[in-house]
Design an enzyme around this catalytic site. Sequence first.
Site, PDB file in Angstrom:
ATOM      1  CG  HIS A   1      -1.776   1.193   1.315  1.00 58.61           C
ATOM      2  ND1 HIS A   1      -2.892   1.329   0.522  1.00 58.61           N
ATOM      3  CD2 HIS A   1      -1.692   2.329   2.057  1.00 58.61           C
ATOM      4  CE1 HIS A   1      -3.462   2.485   0.776  1.00 58.61           C
ATOM      5  NE2 HIS A   1      -2.751   3.117   1.703  1.00 58.61           N
TER       6      HIS A   1
ATOM      7  CB  THR B   1      12.464   4.349  -5.534  1.00 57.22           C
ATOM      8  OG1 THR B   1      12.298   5.271  -4.469  1.00 57.22           O
ATOM      9  CG2 THR B   1      12.452   5.073  -6.865  1.00 57.22           C
TER      10      THR B   1
HETATM   11  C1  GRF Z   1       1.583   0.757  -6.222  1.00 53.53           C
HETATM   12  O1  GRF Z   1       1.740   2.093  -5.860  1.00 53.53           O
HETATM   13  C2  GRF Z   1       1.059  -0.050  -5.070  1.00 53.53           C
HETATM   14  O2  GRF Z   1       1.525   0.405  -3.833  1.00 53.53           O
HETATM   15  C3  GRF Z   1      -0.420   0.161  -5.165  1.00 53.53           C
HETATM   16  O3  GRF Z   1      -0.699   0.189  -6.539  1.00 53.53           O
HETATM   17  C4  GRF Z   1       0.472   0.582  -7.252  1.00 53.53           C
HETATM   18  C5  GRF Z   1       0.775  -0.513  -8.217  1.00 53.53           C
HETATM   19  O4  GRF Z   1       1.846  -0.194  -9.068  1.00 53.53           O
HETATM   20  N1  GRF Z   1      -1.126  -0.859  -4.444  1.00 53.53           N
HETATM   21  P1  GRF Z   1       2.518  -1.317  -9.942  1.00 53.53           P
HETATM   22  O5  GRF Z   1       1.400  -1.960 -10.772  1.00 53.53           O
HETATM   23  O6  GRF Z   1       3.146  -2.297  -9.012  1.00 53.53           O
HETATM   24  O7  GRF Z   1       3.504  -0.617 -10.802  1.00 53.53           O
END
Ligand code: GRF
Length: 194
Positions: A111, A174
Amino acid sequence: MARKRVAILISGRGSNMIALIEAAADPAFPAEIVLVVSNRPDAPGLGRATEHGIATAVIDHKRFESREAFERTLDGALQAAQIELVCLAGFMRVLTPWFLSRWPRRVINIHPALLPAFPGLDTHARALAAGAKEHGATVHFVVPEVDAGPIIAQGSVPVEAGDTEATLAARVLTIEHRIYPQALRAVAEGRAKA
Ligand code: GRF
């Protein structure tokens, strides 16, 4: 010890999925990524998983008449692949108590906020609006209450003057890519308290 068999559930670009796949490419990592499931047929992460040689499946929630029917199919796919741990990585469906009772303490999520601050959506905009000096990401076990499960790992970043939602999200991302593999390692080794 045998490596834990992991499925990653995605709905979108899958950058956290890639971070997990790359960490698990090391044979010494205590988990292996055996399956990527997307609820969206057009998720860009599907192609990226395939490029890394990982099996993928699409389970399009729109093709099911109920959340339960969707979850029964998802549960069946995970069981068929002998999955032991499930990582949510930008998976945009809330899982029901029924599904979670089938996978107790076996589903983890990342999250983009320092829980318990800013559960839910639009975390970066809300952190900026609140004047937060620090922001970050949390990996936690998934329980029926959204973003409320036991915390496994957190990483923080400063909020800088002039930050926009996009610059802050990029800085948080990051740290997400760093802590998610660490958290999966801890869970796979049985070191995370649930
Ligand atoms: C990330 O910011 C994660 O924390 C949230 O959704 C986003 C997903 O990004 N749950 P990705 O698909 O992993 O690039």
